[in-house]
Design a protein around this motif. Structure first.
Motif, mmCIF file in Angstrom:
data_model
loop_
_atom_site.group_PDB
_atom_site.id
_atom_site.type_symbol
_atom_site.label_atom_id
_atom_site.label_comp_id
_atom_site.label_asym_id
_atom_site.label_seq_id
_atom_site.Cartn_x
_atom_site.Cartn_y
_atom_site.Cartn_z
ATOM 1 N N GLU A 188 -56.034 -13.448 6.216
ATOM 2 C CA GLU A 188 -55.494 -14.814 6.152
ATOM 3 C C GLU A 188 -54.268 -14.883 5.251
ATOM 4 O O GLU A 188 -53.317 -15.615 5.542
ATOM 5 N N LYS A 189 -54.270 -14.158 4.161
ATOM 6 C CA LYS A 189 -53.102 -14.131 3.271
ATOM 7 C C LYS A 189 -51.892 -13.565 4.008
ATOM 8 O O LYS A 189 -50.790 -14.121 3.930
ATOM 9 N N ALA A 190 -52.112 -12.483 4.728
ATOM 10 C CA ALA A 190 -51.002 -11.857 5.461
ATOM 11 C C ALA A 190 -50.539 -12.746 6.611
ATOM 12 O O ALA A 190 -49.336 -12.868 6.870
ATOM 13 N N LYS A 191 -51.477 -13.375 7.305
ATOM 14 C CA LYS A 191 -51.124 -14.277 8.410
ATOM 15 C C LYS A 191 -50.319 -15.470 7.916
ATOM 16 O O LYS A 191 -49.507 -16.034 8.656
ATOM 17 N N GLY A 235 -48.055 -15.335 5.828
ATOM 18 C CA GLY A 235 -46.684 -14.918 5.565
ATOM 19 C C GLY A 235 -46.451 -14.228 4.243
ATOM 20 O O GLY A 235 -45.305 -14.055 3.818
ATOM 21 N N TYR A 236 -47.529 -13.802 3.584
ATOM 22 C CA TYR A 236 -47.392 -13.113 2.305
ATOM 23 C C TYR A 236 -47.537 -11.604 2.491
ATOM 24 O O TYR A 236 -48.384 -11.152 3.274
ATOM 25 N N LYS A 237 -46.739 -10.854 1.765
ATOM 26 C CA LYS A 237 -46.972 -9.420 1.693
ATOM 27 C C LYS A 237 -48.277 -9.221 0.948
ATOM 28 O O LYS A 237 -48.444 -9.691 -0.178
ATOM 29 N N THR A 238 -49.233 -8.542 1.593
ATOM 30 C CA THR A 238 -50.578 -8.421 1.041
ATOM 31 C C THR A 238 -50.984 -6.956 0.950
ATOM 32 O O THR A 238 -50.770 -6.176 1.880
ATOM 33 N N ILE A 239 -51.585 -6.607 -0.191
ATOM 34 C CA ILE A 239 -52.078 -5.247 -0.409
ATOM 35 C C ILE A 239 -53.593 -5.317 -0.584
ATOM 36 O O ILE A 239 -54.093 -6.031 -1.451
ATOM 37 N N LEU A 277 -55.467 -8.476 13.003
ATOM 38 C CA LEU A 277 -55.335 -7.327 12.106
ATOM 39 C C LEU A 277 -54.240 -6.387 12.591
ATOM 40 O O LEU A 277 -53.387 -5.949 11.807
ATOM 41 N N GLN A 278 -54.240 -6.092 13.863
ATOM 42 C CA GLN A 278 -53.232 -5.188 14.417
ATOM 43 C C GLN A 278 -51.818 -5.719 14.208
ATOM 44 O O GLN A 278 -50.911 -4.977 13.812
ATOM 45 N N ASN A 279 -51.642 -7.016 14.433
ATOM 46 C CA ASN A 279 -50.309 -7.619 14.330
ATOM 47 C C ASN A 279 -49.776 -7.621 12.903
ATOM 48 O O ASN A 279 -48.606 -7.298 12.659
ATOM 49 N N ILE A 280 -50.622 -7.986 11.937
ATOM 50 C CA ILE A 280 -50.125 -8.073 10.558
ATOM 51 C C ILE A 280 -49.919 -6.691 9.942
ATOM 52 O O ILE A 280 -49.044 -6.507 9.086
ATOM 53 N N VAL A 281 -50.693 -5.721 10.393
ATOM 54 C CA VAL A 281 -50.464 -4.345 9.918
ATOM 55 C C VAL A 281 -49.167 -3.808 10.517
ATOM 56 O O VAL A 281 -48.330 -3.216 9.820
ATOM 57 N N LYS A 282 -48.989 -4.052 11.815
ATOM 58 C CA LYS A 282 -47.780 -3.586 12.502
ATOM 59 C C LYS A 282 -46.524 -4.221 11.919
ATOM 60 O O LYS A 282 -45.478 -3.572 11.792
ATOM 61 N N GLY A 305 -46.150 -5.164 8.901
ATOM 62 C CA GLY A 305 -45.959 -4.760 7.505
ATOM 63 C C GLY A 305 -46.446 -5.761 6.485
ATOM 64 O O GLY A 305 -46.317 -5.538 5.281
ATOM 65 N N PHE A 306 -47.060 -6.866 6.936
ATOM 66 C CA PHE A 306 -47.549 -7.866 5.989
ATOM 67 C C PHE A 306 -48.826 -7.415 5.286
ATOM 68 O O PHE A 306 -49.135 -7.901 4.203
ATOM 69 N N LEU A 307 -49.584 -6.511 5.895
ATOM 70 C CA LEU A 307 -50.820 -6.029 5.267
ATOM 71 C C LEU A 307 -50.839 -4.510 5.231
ATOM 72 O O LEU A 307 -50.647 -3.847 6.253
ATOM 73 N N THR A 308 -51.071 -3.980 4.041
ATOM 74 C CA THR A 308 -51.308 -2.539 3.874
ATOM 75 C C THR A 308 -52.540 -2.388 2.989
ATOM 76 O O THR A 308 -52.914 -3.307 2.255
ATOM 77 N N ALA A 309 -53.162 -1.229 3.066
ATOM 78 C CA ALA A 309 -54.344 -0.966 2.247
ATOM 79 C C ALA A 309 -54.162 0.347 1.501
ATOM 80 O O ALA A 309 -53.441 1.243 1.956
ATOM 81 N N THR A 310 -54.828 0.457 0.357
ATOM 82 C CA THR A 310 -54.667 1.651 -0.470
ATOM 83 C C THR A 310 -55.877 1.845 -1.373
ATOM 84 O O THR A 310 -56.602 0.884 -1.688
#
Length: 440
Positions: free
Chosen positions: A35-38, A40-44, A71-76, A78-83
């Motif tokens: 939801e954070k990434a959707k 419009g925020y860069k989310t980690i 999930l696919q759209n926001i990862v593609k 670049g709004f969501l990455t995981a680490t």
């Protein structure tokens, strides 16, 4: 006069230049990160489990309440990455902590994951930063545990950084209320902490934000929500046991009672309580209450009733088998459903698992079928479910016990081929021929 630090952070939140972090990518954390990434925020997203991180970065969903395409759209994009690298906390302006808060073997709160998260944050904290705890916990955790750890950074809470508690309200499988549209409660250490945290959620969610005066209020509010359900379920479970002794169909009793348009909310009996919150939260409160010399007698009574329901269900099963001149020892039993609620794959604290354990202790040969849970891990062992419901499977068992009311199961088919059925969830209420069905 506004604090210039919080004013700056609120501006970054409002114009969506803030980078947001979520620690813990489970049933609470991943939907929140999405939801954070959707929004419009860069989310980690941070997690210690590499497989979860790899799946998120590949756009592969593992949580039922997350839409795969989202999930696919926001990862593609670049709004969501995981680490797994917590050093990237340094890049975040706002961090939400969504980690497990289980009970230990003594039924006391285990907040080690919360502490570990705080300790992981400390080394990378910076001024003008918001940290929000979302994990369900006992009143006082945010102020008494989190705040002192975070202030070892040398930063002062309420001045250099902002800390709040906002309880998660995730209800897996709920078709109406998701993370996006569920009202949010927020309580900060200071009024400015509350203000900044509320601003964050106001820019992410499509739901009202309810501000309270302290984290302890918000923490107690969450405990109240789930203890309310625990106590009421304990009440109906106890009345169901009594009704069985009196030869009364308690499900019909509840249906009659809910015809009243005011003053009554329907709760239903079952084989016990499941999920992360309702079975556990009252223990947090009872544990904390002892610090004040207070005994939560009503709450503990409901917990005792609910905790013994798996054993009660096994006892009832034994009586059903006896009527067919079958002993529990050596009987073959098919358990339908191990998820803790219908139409989901979450089996955390599921009472069905305890029912299976108790049946096996009594010498029964137990198999299970669950369309959502092909296997489960418990006490160091993996138990695999049956791949499908067949005539041969149903007819080969002496008793079928319904422990989860999945709506995708053909109960009429089961009823046609089962020797005897113990329906603990009233899943077969719409069937006309009920000769071989016994209700909890």
């Amino acid at each position: 006069m506004k604090n210039t630090v919080s004013h700056t952070l609120k501006k970054k939140i409002e114009n969506k230049t803030a980078t947001l972090g979520v620690i813990g990518l489970g049933y609470v954390g991943l939907p929140l990160a999405v939801e954070k990434a959707k929004a419009g925020y860069k989310t980690i997203g941070f997690d210690v489990q590499e497989n979860k991180v790899e799946m998120v970065n590949a756009g592969e969903n593992y949580i039922g309440d997350v839409v795969n395409e989202d999930l696919q759209n926001i990862v593609k994009s670049g709004f969501l990455t995981a680490t797994t690298d917590f050093a990237q906390v340094a890049e975040a302006d706002c961090v939400s902590v969504c980690v497990p808060t289980p009970l230990d073997k003594h039924q006391q709160p285990d907040i080690s994951y919360v502490k570990a998260s705080a300790e992981s944050i400390v080394s990378y904290m910076h001024k003008d930063m918001l940290i929000v705890l979302e994990s369900t916990t006992y009143p006082g955790t945010t102020e008494e545990v989190l705040k002192p750890i975070l202030e070892t950074s040398g930063l002062e809470c309420g001045k250099d950084f902002y800390l709040a508690f906002s309880p998660e309200r995730v209800d897996p499988g709920n078709l109406i209320y998701k993370t996006k549209n569920t009202p949010k409660v927020v309580g900060g250490i200071t009024s400015e902490c509350t203000d900044v945290a509320a601003a964050l959620y106001e820019n992410i969610l499509e739901a009202p934000i309810h501000r309270v005066s302290s984290p302890a209020i918000a923490e107690m509010e969450k405990i109240l929500e789930n203890t309310y359900r625990n106590v009421n379920i304990g009440l109906v479970n106890e009345l169901a046991i009594l009704s069985d002794k009196m030869g009364i169909n308690f499900w019909e009793v509840v249906d009659a009672a809910k015809s009243k348009p005011y003053g009554f909310r329907a709760f239903y009996p079952g084989p016990g309580l499941g999920g992360h919150c309702i079975p556990l939260d009252p223990y947090y409160l009872s544990w904390k209450a002892r610090e004040y010399g207070f005994h939560t007698s009503m709450i503990e009574s409901s917990m005792m009733v609910n905790d013994r329901m798996p054993e009660y269900c096994v006892g009832r099963s034994s009586k059903i088998l006896n009527r067919s001149k079958k002993a529990m020892n050596g009987s073959k039993i098919l358990v339908l459903g191990v998820a803790y609620k219908q139409d989901i794959d979450d089996y955390r604290e599921s009472p069905a698992l305890k029912v299976i354990e108790e049946l096996e202790k009594e010498g029964a040969e137990v198999v299970y079928y669950d369309p959502y849970v092909q296997e489960y891990f418990r006490n160091g062992k993996v138990k695999k479910g049956e791949p499908e419901l067949t005539v041969e499977l149903i007819e080969s068992n002496d008793l079928v016990i319904v422990t989860t009311a999945h709506t995708t199961v053909d109960y009429s088919f089961i009823q046609q081929h089962a020797k005897a059925i113990f329906d603990t969830k009233n899943a077969m209420k719409d069937l006309n021929n009920r000769e071989n069905i016994e209700l909890l």
